[in-house]
Design a protein around this motif. Structure first.
Motif, PDB file in Angstrom:
ATOM      1  N   GLN A 272       0.440  -1.186  -0.366  1.00  0.00           N
ATOM      2  CA  GLN A 272      -0.276   0.668  -0.091  1.00  0.00           C
ATOM      3  C   GLN A 272       0.969   1.174   0.493  1.00  0.00           C
ATOM      4  OE1 GLN A 272      -3.096  -0.155  -0.470  1.00  0.00           O
ATOM      5  NE2 GLN A 272      -3.388   2.380  -0.735  1.00  0.00           N
ATOM      6  N   ALA A 273       2.274   1.029   0.738  1.00  0.00           N
ATOM      7  CA  ALA A 273       2.836   2.390   0.894  1.00  0.00           C
ATOM      8  C   ALA A 273       3.655   2.026  -0.839  1.00  0.00           C
ATOM      9  CB  ALA A 273       4.289   2.604   1.095  1.00  0.00           C
ATOM     10  N   ILE A 274       4.207   1.767  -1.163  1.00  0.00           N
ATOM     11  CA  ILE A 274       4.786   1.736  -2.377  1.00  0.00           C
ATOM     12  C   ILE A 274       3.022   2.683  -3.830  1.00  0.00           C
ATOM     13  CG2 ILE A 274       5.290   0.268  -5.103  1.00  0.00           C
ATOM     14  CD1 ILE A 274       7.087  -1.948  -2.810  1.00  0.00           C
ATOM     15  N   TYR A 275       2.169   1.598  -4.148  1.00  0.00           N
ATOM     16  CA  TYR A 275       0.857   2.110  -4.460  1.00  0.00           C
ATOM     17  C   TYR A 275       0.613   3.429  -4.589  1.00  0.00           C
ATOM     18  CZ  TYR A 275       0.237  -2.544  -6.611  1.00  0.00           C
ATOM     19  OH  TYR A 275       0.066  -4.189  -6.677  1.00  0.00           O
ATOM     20  N   THR A 301       8.963   3.746 -24.280  1.00  0.00           N
ATOM     21  CA  THR A 301       8.882   1.957 -24.536  1.00  0.00           C
ATOM     22  C   THR A 301       8.961   1.792 -23.209  1.00  0.00           C
ATOM     23  OG1 THR A 301      10.836   2.297 -26.752  1.00  0.00           O
ATOM     24  CG2 THR A 301      10.162  -0.047 -25.867  1.00  0.00           C
ATOM     25  N   THR A 302      10.620   1.666 -22.258  1.00  0.00           N
ATOM     26  CA  THR A 302      10.295   1.561 -21.020  1.00  0.00           C
ATOM     27  C   THR A 302       8.754   1.892 -20.375  1.00  0.00           C
ATOM     28  OG1 THR A 302      12.738   1.670 -21.153  1.00  0.00           O
ATOM     29  CG2 THR A 302      11.754   1.922 -18.149  1.00  0.00           C
ATOM     30  N   THR A 312       4.530  -7.025 -14.221  1.00  0.00           N
ATOM     31  CA  THR A 312       4.842  -7.141 -13.248  1.00  0.00           C
ATOM     32  C   THR A 312       6.288  -6.218 -12.704  1.00  0.00           C
ATOM     33  OG1 THR A 312       5.820  -9.362 -12.847  1.00  0.00           O
ATOM     34  CG2 THR A 312       4.169  -8.560 -12.443  1.00  0.00           C
ATOM     35  N   ASN A 313       6.526  -5.334 -11.702  1.00  0.00           N
ATOM     36  CA  ASN A 313       7.963  -4.903 -11.104  1.00  0.00           C
ATOM     37  C   ASN A 313       8.076  -4.614 -10.022  1.00  0.00           C
ATOM     38  OD1 ASN A 313       6.764  -2.512 -11.459  1.00  0.00           O
ATOM     39  ND2 ASN A 313       7.203  -2.400 -13.674  1.00  0.00           N
ATOM     40  N   GLY A 320       1.845 -10.477  -8.222  1.00  0.00           N
ATOM     41  CA  GLY A 320       3.702 -10.983  -7.670  1.00  0.00           C
ATOM     42  C   GLY A 320       4.656 -10.828  -7.802  1.00  0.00           C
ATOM     43  N   TYR A 321       6.176 -10.977  -8.028  1.00  0.00           N
ATOM     44  CA  TYR A 321       6.746  -9.843  -8.621  1.00  0.00           C
ATOM     45  C   TYR A 321       8.273 -11.093  -8.393  1.00  0.00           C
ATOM     46  CZ  TYR A 321      10.233  -6.836  -8.627  1.00  0.00           C
ATOM     47  OH  TYR A 321      11.651  -5.832  -9.466  1.00  0.00           O
TER      48      TYR A 321
END
Length: 383
Positions: A272-275, A301-302, A312-313, A320-321
């Protein structure tokens, strides 16, 4: 598989949705579960069995039976579990479910094994046949194949349905997105003669972006912890998702930075902190359905690759990752996109009773989820 999935989606939308010639209340989660079960079943077991009521009953209820079984076992004292677990009503029901699927798979498996003796036989293109081909010569039992199918059902049906339900609940609360999404879908289909090919799905960038933003705002499968966020309309609400990938350390390990993780501790990723990190997502507390579309169009492009629904990153953790990222996410993404595209093309969607706020998520165990009992209003689009 896309033409097969598209055909089954069209069939199931007509089958499971009412006429909706005028505004009609629909329990959207139940409808989506039924659609996803049959569409996925078309790929898992083929065109015949996927329509069988007994198979569909298993596909829609096995996951809940398994969760109920786990809950029942946890209520037992650990030293009693080896003796009493198998006797609980929940485990007995689960075993009956497994036996039922094996019973319905048996004629199909036997028919295909017999047909395979004919060198001119044209093999069906579904997961059951792939398993038979991969296990040729290993004398795999029908019971083993049934358990493999149940593993697929557990992984695919309700996770896909919950994600799609989140998308529809959010669409109903943000109706300003329906027209641009519908126009994009129509434009792409016209370019591909009405066929939803793999390329056509890739070109639905606005739809892809909207789906991804819903996943960012309402991430599935997170562990609970109080956290304040905002609804798509900006009103403050309490969400309870903060972490994912919970893992218990069984053996002490020293990380590359020198930090030591002792046995017994639980480690998690602060999803959640990432999002909600504004350095990663500007105005992160605001829902922007075209956020990822704009990043793809205006970036490199990246940026284009990193902002797709299936990506996923370190910033996109819904699937997942790393090496254990969901291998079925491409199929799931196409399936969800086809269902949403079909519904957006054919129906107007809105909240009932004059509501404007999106339905709040509910707590189930240690996770949050869309409320499966809520209804939306659907009406067929005048062509």
């Amino acid at each position: 598989m896309n033409p097969i999935v598209r055909e089954e989606v069209d069939t199931c939308v007509k089958k499971y949705l009412p006429e909706c010639n005028d505004w009609t209340e629909v329990t959207i989660y139940k409808t989506i579960v039924d659609i996803v079960a049959q569409v996925s079943g078309r790929v898992f077991v083929g065109s015949g069995l996927c329509e069988d009521p007994n198979y569909l009953d298993c596909a829609t209820n096995y996951t809940m039976d398994l969760i109920d079984s786990v809950t029942a076992i946890k209520k037992l004292r650990p030293w009693l579990r080896p003796f009493l677990a198998a006797r609980t009503p929940e485990i007995r029901r689960l075993r009956q479910r497994e036996a039922s699927l094996a019973k319905h798979l048996y004629p199909l498996i036997e028919q295909r094994r017999e047909a395979a003796k004919d060198p001119n036989w044209e093999k069906p293109d579904d997961m059951t046949q792939w398993m038979l081909d991969r296990g040729a010569g290993d004398n795999i039992s029908v019971e083993q194949l049934a358990k493999c199918q149940l593993s697929l059902i557990f992984a695919a049906i309700h996770t896909t349905s919950l994600t799609a339900t989140n998308i529809f609940y959010t669409l109903a609360a943000t109706p300003e997105y329906i027209r641009p999404l519908r126009e994009e879908i129509r434009s792409v289909l016209a370019e591909h003669n009405g066929d939803i090919t793999g390329k056509a799905l890739q070109q639905m960038e606005k739809l892809d972006s909207y789906m991804k933003e819903v996943n960012r705002f309402y991430p599935p499968g997170m562990s609970k912890s109080p956290h304040k966020s905002s609804s798509p309309r900006g009103s403050s609400s309490i969400l309870t998702t903060i972490a994912a990938f919970g893992r218990k350390v069984l053996k002490g390990i020293t990380l590359s930075n020198g930090q030591y993780l002792p046995p017994g501790v639980v480690i998690e990723v602060p999803s959640q902190a990432i999002y909600s990190d504004p350095t990663l997502w500007p105005a992160s507390d605001e829902f922007d359905g075209l956020r990822h579309y704009n990043l793809r169009r205006g970036g490199s492009t990246t940026d284009h690759a990193r902002n797709q629904f299936v990506t996923t990153n370190e910033q996109n953790l819904a699937f997942g990752y790393g090496r254990h990222a969901c291998p079925g996410r491409f199929f799931a993404a196409n399936e969800i996109k086809m269902i949403v595209a079909k519904m957006v093309l054919d129906y107007d969607i809105m909240m009932p009773d004059g509501l404007t706020e999106r339905y709040a998520q509910i707590e189930i165990g240690r996770t949050i989820s869309p409320n499966p009992t809520k209804k939306l209003l659907l009406k067929k689009v005048d062509v």
